[in-house]
Design an enzyme around this catalytic site. Structure first.
Site, short mmCIF file in Angstrom:
data_model
loop_
_atom_site.label_atom_id
_atom_site.label_comp_id
_atom_site.label_asym_id
_atom_site.label_seq_id
_atom_site.Cartn_x
_atom_site.Cartn_y
_atom_site.Cartn_z
N VAL A 84 -4.76 11.42 28.98
CA VAL A 84 -5.98 11.24 29.78
C VAL A 84 -6.71 12.58 29.80
CG1 VAL A 84 -6.82 10.81 32.13
CG2 VAL A 84 -4.98 9.39 31.18
N GLU A 116 9.44 8.67 24.24
CA GLU A 116 10.05 9.98 24.49
C GLU A 116 9.11 10.78 25.38
OE1 GLU A 116 9.89 9.15 21.10
OE2 GLU A 116 12.01 8.71 20.79
N ASN A 121 8.03 17.26 31.85
CA ASN A 121 6.78 16.56 32.17
C ASN A 121 6.98 15.63 33.37
OD1 ASN A 121 4.27 15.37 32.18
ND2 ASN A 121 4.22 14.97 29.97
N TYR A 128 6.09 6.79 34.46
CA TYR A 128 6.89 5.80 33.72
C TYR A 128 7.93 5.14 34.63
CZ TYR A 128 4.81 8.06 29.63
OH TYR A 128 3.93 8.56 28.71
C1 COA Z 1 0.67 11.83 32.09
C2 COA Z 1 -0.77 11.35 32.21
C3 COA Z 1 -1.09 10.40 31.04
C4 COA Z 1 -0.93 10.57 33.51
O1 COA Z 1 -2.24 10.06 33.58
P1 COA Z 1 -3.11 10.15 34.93
O2 COA Z 1 -4.34 9.35 34.71
O3 COA Z 1 -3.27 11.55 35.33
O4 COA Z 1 -2.13 9.42 35.95
P2 COA Z 1 -2.53 8.40 37.11
O5 COA Z 1 -3.71 8.91 37.86
O6 COA Z 1 -2.60 7.02 36.55
O7 COA Z 1 -1.26 8.54 38.05
C5 COA Z 1 -0.09 7.84 37.73
C6 COA Z 1 1.09 8.50 38.38
O8 COA Z 1 1.37 9.73 37.74
C7 COA Z 1 1.89 10.63 38.72
N1 COA Z 1 0.93 11.71 38.91
C8 COA Z 1 -0.35 11.77 38.47
N2 COA Z 1 -0.90 12.96 38.78
C9 COA Z 1 0.05 13.65 39.45
C10 COA Z 1 0.12 14.97 40.01
N3 COA Z 1 -0.92 15.80 39.95
N4 COA Z 1 1.27 15.35 40.60
C11 COA Z 1 2.34 14.53 40.64
N5 COA Z 1 2.34 13.26 40.12
C12 COA Z 1 1.22 12.85 39.53
C13 COA Z 1 2.04 9.84 39.99
O9 COA Z 1 3.27 9.14 39.95
C14 COA Z 1 0.92 8.85 39.83
O10 COA Z 1 1.09 7.71 40.61
P3 COA Z 1 0.37 7.60 42.06
O11 COA Z 1 -1.09 7.86 41.82
O12 COA Z 1 0.69 6.21 42.49
O13 COA Z 1 1.01 8.67 42.89
C15 COA Z 1 -1.78 12.55 32.22
O14 COA Z 1 -1.39 13.44 33.22
C16 COA Z 1 -1.91 13.28 30.90
O15 COA Z 1 -2.68 12.88 30.04
N6 COA Z 1 -1.12 14.37 30.72
C17 COA Z 1 -1.18 15.17 29.49
C18 COA Z 1 -0.57 14.42 28.32
C19 COA Z 1 0.84 13.92 28.63
O16 COA Z 1 1.67 14.66 29.14
N7 COA Z 1 1.10 12.64 28.26
C20 COA Z 1 2.40 12.02 28.43
C21 COA Z 1 3.21 12.23 27.20
S1 COA Z 1 4.80 11.40 27.29
#
Ligand code: COA
Length: 163
Positions: A84, A116, A121, A128
């Site tokens: 994202v 994976e 992270n 997940y």
């Molecule tokens: C991992 C990633 C895809 C999550 O997407 P996102 O849009 O930020 O996440 P969401 O807003 O849908 O939040 C989903 C959940 O993630 C966790 N989360 C999101 N932001 C968080 C933060 N700043 N701190 C802790 N937990 C967090 C929470 O569990 C959250 O659920 P909740 O909103 O009910 O508390 C995003 O952070 C990202 O793109 N990271 C960089 C790439 C990456 O690491 N991808 C995963 C590779 S396996």
């Protein structure tokens, strides 16, 4: 209403998930570069446009906010990339994409979704696990990192048709 809540509702009313095309690659790459210490190259993304892969994008109007890349192998859907854009993290985008790809994988008769994730992270692991994934293994030194390679956790979500 809290500002955060109101943002989420406005955002989700106009967001939609669609299949990505090679013309989306420039937007994908600009998000990819914000997401990872070792981002995928353009050539890797180009190679993902094949019949057994699904590429999903979350868009608001024309603007891409995030994407997921899934490879179908026999009866397993392997989530290869979920990312994202930095501006939209924490707004529910990752969860929307994850739920969509899970639903589509099971609709297309995959038995489970596998992925994976870097051990460090915590945000992704939390996402997940709250969607029902469980850890089924580890791959030591799977990811490039400095100074030493980082372990991957292997997570899986069993589908309704899993025997
Ligand atoms: C991992 C990633 C895809 C999550 O997407 P996102 O849009 O930020 O996440 P969401 O807003 O849908 O939040 C989903 C959940 O993630 C966790 N989360 C999101 N932001 C968080 C933060 N700043 N701190 C802790 N937990 C967090 C929470 O569990 C959250 O659920 P909740 O909103 O009910 O508390 C995003 O952070 C990202 O793109 N990271 C960089 C790439 C990456 O690491 N991808 C995963 C590779 S396996």
């Amino acid at each position: 209403m809290e500002p955060e809540q109101s943002y989420r509702q406005v955002a989700s009313a106009t967001r939609r998930i669609r299949s990505l095309a090679p013309t989306d690659i420039p937007d994908i790459l600009s998000i990819e570069l914000t997401g990872y210490s070792h981002p995928w190259s353009e050539a890797i993304f180009r190679d993902c446009f094949r019949p057994d892969y699904r590429l999903w994008g979350l868009a608001d109007g024309d603007g891409l906010q995030g994407y997921a890349v899934v490879a179908y192998l026999f009866d397993e859907a392997h989530l290869l990339n979920l990312c994202v854009g930095a501006r939209w993290r924490g707004s529910g985008a990752g969860r929307l994409l994850l739920r969509h790809l899970i639903r589509e994988s099971f609709r297309e008769h995959m038995q489970r979704v596998l992925l994976e994730v870097r051990r460090s992270n915590a945000i992704a692991i939390d996402l997940y696990k709250t969607e029902g994934f469980v850890q089924i293994g580890e791959r030591p030194g799977y990811y490039p990192a400095s100074p030493v390679r980082e372990d991957a956790l292997v997570l899986a979500l069993e589908g309704p048709e899993a025997g």
